[in-house]
Design a protein around this motif. Sequence first.
Motif, PDB file in Angstrom:
ATOM      1  N   ILE A 127      32.807  84.296  30.822  1.00 40.80           N
ATOM      2  CA  ILE A 127      32.310  83.145  30.314  1.00 40.80           C
ATOM      3  C   ILE A 127      31.469  82.252  31.159  1.00 40.80           C
ATOM      4  O   ILE A 127      31.742  81.985  32.240  1.00 40.80           O
ATOM      5  CB  ILE A 127      33.701  82.531  30.066  1.00 40.80           C
ATOM      6  CG1 ILE A 127      34.930  83.127  29.400  1.00 40.80           C
ATOM      7  CG2 ILE A 127      33.556  80.851  29.430  1.00 40.80           C
ATOM      8  CD1 ILE A 127      36.062  82.475  29.341  1.00 40.80           C
ATOM      9  N   PRO A 128      30.363  81.811  30.536  1.00 38.87           N
ATOM     10  CA  PRO A 128      29.390  80.993  31.329  1.00 38.87           C
ATOM     11  C   PRO A 128      29.811  79.825  31.640  1.00 38.87           C
ATOM     12  O   PRO A 128      29.076  78.731  31.385  1.00 38.87           O
ATOM     13  CB  PRO A 128      28.280  81.131  30.429  1.00 38.87           C
ATOM     14  CG  PRO A 128      28.745  81.077  28.957  1.00 38.87           C
ATOM     15  CD  PRO A 128      29.942  81.905  29.143  1.00 38.87           C
ATOM     16  N   LEU A 129      31.025  79.463  32.345  1.00 40.32           N
ATOM     17  CA  LEU A 129      31.620  78.069  32.681  1.00 40.32           C
ATOM     18  C   LEU A 129      30.566  77.347  33.796  1.00 40.32           C
ATOM     19  O   LEU A 129      30.357  76.253  33.658  1.00 40.32           O
ATOM     20  CB  LEU A 129      32.864  78.366  33.265  1.00 40.32           C
ATOM     21  CG  LEU A 129      33.961  78.792  32.545  1.00 40.32           C
ATOM     22  CD1 LEU A 129      35.314  78.782  33.074  1.00 40.32           C
ATOM     23  CD2 LEU A 129      34.023  78.162  31.019  1.00 40.32           C
ATOM     24  N   SER A 130      29.740  78.366  34.466  1.00 45.25           N
ATOM     25  CA  SER A 130      29.114  77.414  35.446  1.00 45.25           C
ATOM     26  C   SER A 130      27.637  76.719  34.515  1.00 45.25           C
ATOM     27  O   SER A 130      27.013  75.875  35.130  1.00 45.25           O
ATOM     28  CB  SER A 130      28.253  78.396  36.265  1.00 45.25           C
ATOM     29  OG  SER A 130      27.361  79.511  35.568  1.00 45.25           O
ATOM     30  N   SER A 131      27.332  77.280  33.419  1.00 47.35           N
ATOM     31  CA  SER A 131      26.532  76.492  32.534  1.00 47.35           C
ATOM     32  C   SER A 131      26.857  75.397  31.550  1.00 47.35           C
ATOM     33  O   SER A 131      26.027  74.457  31.100  1.00 47.35           O
ATOM     34  CB  SER A 131      25.633  77.591  31.238  1.00 47.35           C
ATOM     35  OG  SER A 131      26.886  77.915  30.453  1.00 47.35           O
ATOM     36  N   ILE A 132      28.250  74.990  31.869  1.00 43.62           N
ATOM     37  CA  ILE A 132      28.703  73.751  31.034  1.00 43.62           C
ATOM     38  C   ILE A 132      28.152  72.436  31.718  1.00 43.62           C
ATOM     39  O   ILE A 132      28.253  72.290  32.980  1.00 43.62           O
ATOM     40  CB  ILE A 132      30.227  73.878  30.961  1.00 43.62           C
ATOM     41  CG1 ILE A 132      30.507  75.053  29.995  1.00 43.62           C
ATOM     42  CG2 ILE A 132      30.609  72.458  30.613  1.00 43.62           C
ATOM     43  CD1 ILE A 132      32.080  75.225  30.127  1.00 43.62           C
ATOM     44  N   MET A 133      27.734  71.552  30.812  1.00 42.76           N
ATOM     45  CA  MET A 133      27.219  70.332  31.506  1.00 42.76           C
ATOM     46  C   MET A 133      28.236  69.007  31.272  1.00 42.76           C
ATOM     47  O   MET A 133      29.139  69.397  30.476  1.00 42.76           O
ATOM     48  CB  MET A 133      25.997  69.704  30.714  1.00 42.76           C
ATOM     49  CG  MET A 133      24.896  70.778  30.561  1.00 42.76           C
ATOM     50  SD  MET A 133      23.375  70.158  30.008  1.00 42.76           S
ATOM     51  CE  MET A 133      23.101  68.981  31.193  1.00 42.76           C
ATOM     52  N   GLY A 134      28.066  68.154  31.970  1.00 41.68           N
ATOM     53  CA  GLY A 134      29.011  66.874  31.816  1.00 41.68           C
ATOM     54  C   GLY A 134      30.364  66.993  32.611  1.00 41.68           C
ATOM     55  O   GLY A 134      30.344  67.776  33.690  1.00 41.68           O
ATOM     56  N   ASP A 135      31.220  66.384  31.991  1.00 42.01           N
ATOM     57  CA  ASP A 135      32.705  66.258  32.708  1.00 42.01           C
ATOM     58  C   ASP A 135      33.697  67.489  32.633  1.00 42.01           C
ATOM     59  O   ASP A 135      34.444  67.801  33.143  1.00 42.01           O
ATOM     60  CB  ASP A 135      33.492  65.152  32.294  1.00 42.01           C
ATOM     61  CG  ASP A 135      33.932  65.143  31.021  1.00 42.01           C
ATOM     62  OD1 ASP A 135      33.695  66.111  30.257  1.00 42.01           O
ATOM     63  OD2 ASP A 135      34.262  64.181  30.490  1.00 42.01           O
ATOM     64  N   ARG A 136      32.955  68.547  31.569  1.00 46.67           N
ATOM     65  CA  ARG A 136      33.545  69.731  31.463  1.00 46.67           C
ATOM     66  C   ARG A 136      34.800  69.794  30.636  1.00 46.67           C
ATOM     67  O   ARG A 136      35.530  70.669  30.629  1.00 46.67           O
ATOM     68  CB  ARG A 136      33.732  70.548  32.858  1.00 46.67           C
ATOM     69  CG  ARG A 136      32.429  70.870  33.353  1.00 46.67           C
ATOM     70  CD  ARG A 136      32.757  71.915  34.936  1.00 46.67           C
ATOM     71  NE  ARG A 136      31.607  72.215  35.263  1.00 46.67           N
ATOM     72  CZ  ARG A 136      31.431  73.290  36.534  1.00 46.67           C
ATOM     73  NH1 ARG A 136      32.365  73.383  37.084  1.00 46.67           N
ATOM     74  NH2 ARG A 136      30.243  73.576  36.965  1.00 46.67           N
ATOM     75  N   LYS A 137      35.066  68.929  30.234  1.00 45.96           N
ATOM     76  CA  LYS A 137      36.524  68.681  29.331  1.00 45.96           C
ATOM     77  C   LYS A 137      35.994  68.884  28.162  1.00 45.96           C
ATOM     78  O   LYS A 137      35.080  68.375  27.297  1.00 45.96           O
ATOM     79  CB  LYS A 137      37.182  67.272  29.445  1.00 45.96           C
ATOM     80  CG  LYS A 137      37.813  66.841  30.798  1.00 45.96           C
ATOM     81  CD  LYS A 137      38.391  65.461  30.624  1.00 45.96           C
ATOM     82  CE  LYS A 137      38.793  65.210  32.064  1.00 45.96           C
ATOM     83  NZ  LYS A 137      39.282  63.751  32.171  1.00 45.96           N
ATOM     84  N   GLY A 138      36.607  70.153  27.518  1.00 42.59           N
ATOM     85  CA  GLY A 138      36.271  70.722  26.237  1.00 42.59           C
ATOM     86  C   GLY A 138      36.698  69.951  25.119  1.00 42.59           C
ATOM     87  O   GLY A 138      37.798  69.144  25.143  1.00 42.59           O
ATOM     88  N   VAL A 139      35.892  69.893  23.979  1.00 45.17           N
ATOM     89  CA  VAL A 139      36.150  68.647  22.914  1.00 45.17           C
ATOM     90  C   VAL A 139      36.914  69.499  21.959  1.00 45.17           C
ATOM     91  O   VAL A 139      36.093  70.489  21.315  1.00 45.17           O
ATOM     92  CB  VAL A 139      34.944  68.144  22.351  1.00 45.17           C
ATOM     93  CG1 VAL A 139      35.066  67.520  20.829  1.00 45.17           C
ATOM     94  CG2 VAL A 139      34.304  67.543  23.298  1.00 45.17           C
ATOM     95  N   PHE A 140      38.451  69.437  21.620  1.00 48.28           N
ATOM     96  CA  PHE A 140      38.834  69.914  20.547  1.00 48.28           C
ATOM     97  C   PHE A 140      38.596  69.620  18.972  1.00 48.28           C
ATOM     98  O   PHE A 140      38.530  68.380  18.741  1.00 48.28           O
ATOM     99  CB  PHE A 140      40.436  69.802  20.993  1.00 48.28           C
ATOM    100  CG  PHE A 140      41.282  70.609  19.864  1.00 48.28           C
ATOM    101  CD1 PHE A 140      41.348  71.818  19.530  1.00 48.28           C
ATOM    102  CD2 PHE A 140      42.050  69.574  18.789  1.00 48.28           C
ATOM    103  CE1 PHE A 140      42.251  72.449  18.592  1.00 48.28           C
ATOM    104  CE2 PHE A 140      42.727  70.295  17.959  1.00 48.28           C
ATOM    105  CZ  PHE A 140      42.884  71.636  17.880  1.00 48.28           C
ATOM    106  N   VAL A 141      38.218  70.212  18.239  1.00 52.12           N
ATOM    107  CA  VAL A 141      37.855  70.079  16.732  1.00 52.12           C
ATOM    108  C   VAL A 141      39.160  70.288  16.243  1.00 52.12           C
ATOM    109  O   VAL A 141      39.235  71.388  15.711  1.00 52.12           O
ATOM    110  CB  VAL A 141      36.692  70.541  16.315  1.00 52.12           C
ATOM    111  CG1 VAL A 141      36.219  70.248  14.886  1.00 52.12           C
ATOM    112  CG2 VAL A 141      35.302  70.244  17.337  1.00 52.12           C
ATOM    113  N   PRO A 142      39.817  69.409  15.423  1.00 48.57           N
ATOM    114  CA  PRO A 142      41.014  69.743  14.524  1.00 48.57           C
ATOM    115  C   PRO A 142      40.682  70.661  13.314  1.00 48.57           C
ATOM    116  O   PRO A 142      39.434  70.417  12.842  1.00 48.57           O
ATOM    117  CB  PRO A 142      41.157  68.164  13.955  1.00 48.57           C
ATOM    118  CG  PRO A 142      40.691  67.448  15.017  1.00 48.57           C
ATOM    119  CD  PRO A 142      39.561  67.847  15.292  1.00 48.57           C
ATOM    120  N   GLY A 143      41.538  71.616  13.038  1.00 50.44           N
ATOM    121  CA  GLY A 143      41.404  72.579  11.823  1.00 50.44           C
ATOM    122  C   GLY A 143      40.540  73.584  12.174  1.00 50.44           C
ATOM    123  O   GLY A 143      40.462  74.822  11.497  1.00 50.44           O
TER     124      GLY A 143
END
Length: 396
Positions: A220-236
Amino acid sequence: MEQPHDYYERKWKPLTVTINALKRLLSSTVTQSQPLPFLPDELIREILLRLPARSLRRLRRVCSSWKTLISSSQFAKDHLQHSTAADPSLSGPRVAYHYHCHYEFGDFSLRSLVENPSKPTEVVLFKERRHHALIGSCNGLLCLVDVVGINTYVRLWNPCTGLLTTQYVERGKFLSVFGFGYDHVNDKYKLLVLVNHKGNHTPRIYRFCRNSSNRAIQGIPLSSIMGDRKGVFVPGTATLNWVCQHDTLEYLVLSLDLVKETFSEFFLPFSVPDDKTLIFPRLSVLRNCLAYCFNHEKTHWFVWIMKEYGVPKSWTKLAIIPALLCLSNYHFRPLYIWGNNILVADASTIVLYNLDNGSFEFPELKPTPSIGLSVFVYQESLVSPPYPGLPSSSFS
């Protein structure tokens, strides 16, 4: 289903929607000296499904059969599905925030904020939970992380019902939490974390269930994630999403499928000419769709929504919001759309932007909160966290 025969003799505080609505429904056929006529179970259930979660908590006292119905997990799921699809005034959306610098944790009513922006909106402080970090929310549950000594605990809490579950995650290992969401196919809440054990970094997915478990995920390329790193959950969609950037310097969406527990990537919209500057890209959820916003040369914020999840061609421009000097460019984030207003938050301010006339309103909150960077809109619900009240069980 048992009928509440002594309904009119009970002296409790009237409910604006519930009690009066039922009185009007039955007023033509019943007097105070008569028992209530029989209502089919299906009709009673349909009426109750249309009421706010807080009112239903009180209606559990009407009779034993109502208490059994309202307390059932299936009714809680059906009520959540109905309330989120109906008018937002019934679903009771609230804004939860946590400011770790001041150990301040609380929430307030979104309806009150939007409908009466000139009147101070009351902030409810959760003082007993102020040391917990707020990670995310879904289905009316808030995900909280608490470090006690060298032990890390994750707590799922329903502020509406007060139910809380606590699970032990790790001992003596440094954790970075990357997101919280719900796998509706397997009916499991899941947490993505990066475990650092003696210099070895391992991404793992933890599952909240009776036989709790976790699984390492490789590549998983977690090192490439930008910002506060809190994933956005999309309902459904059962997905967590981040903005990432690779060596090509192109921004992409990194998506975790919580059902398959696999990752994929897809493109963000091509939204500015090549010679312009695109900065501070962020994801959020608007109208239950993945939303993307970015700042253009520190003068305007562009907001897009993805109408069909995972299909880049469905990106649609929603708004262009002027960048105000009083708002932090880096922490700007749209949170919710109510009517013609977008609720926007930055590190210290809550703002309403009118999509029709382009005006701003700055609602007053009382007491004035320190909003911080952890801000989530959640729907009040009757959904219980997995196995509330049971002793903490460790992940094996």
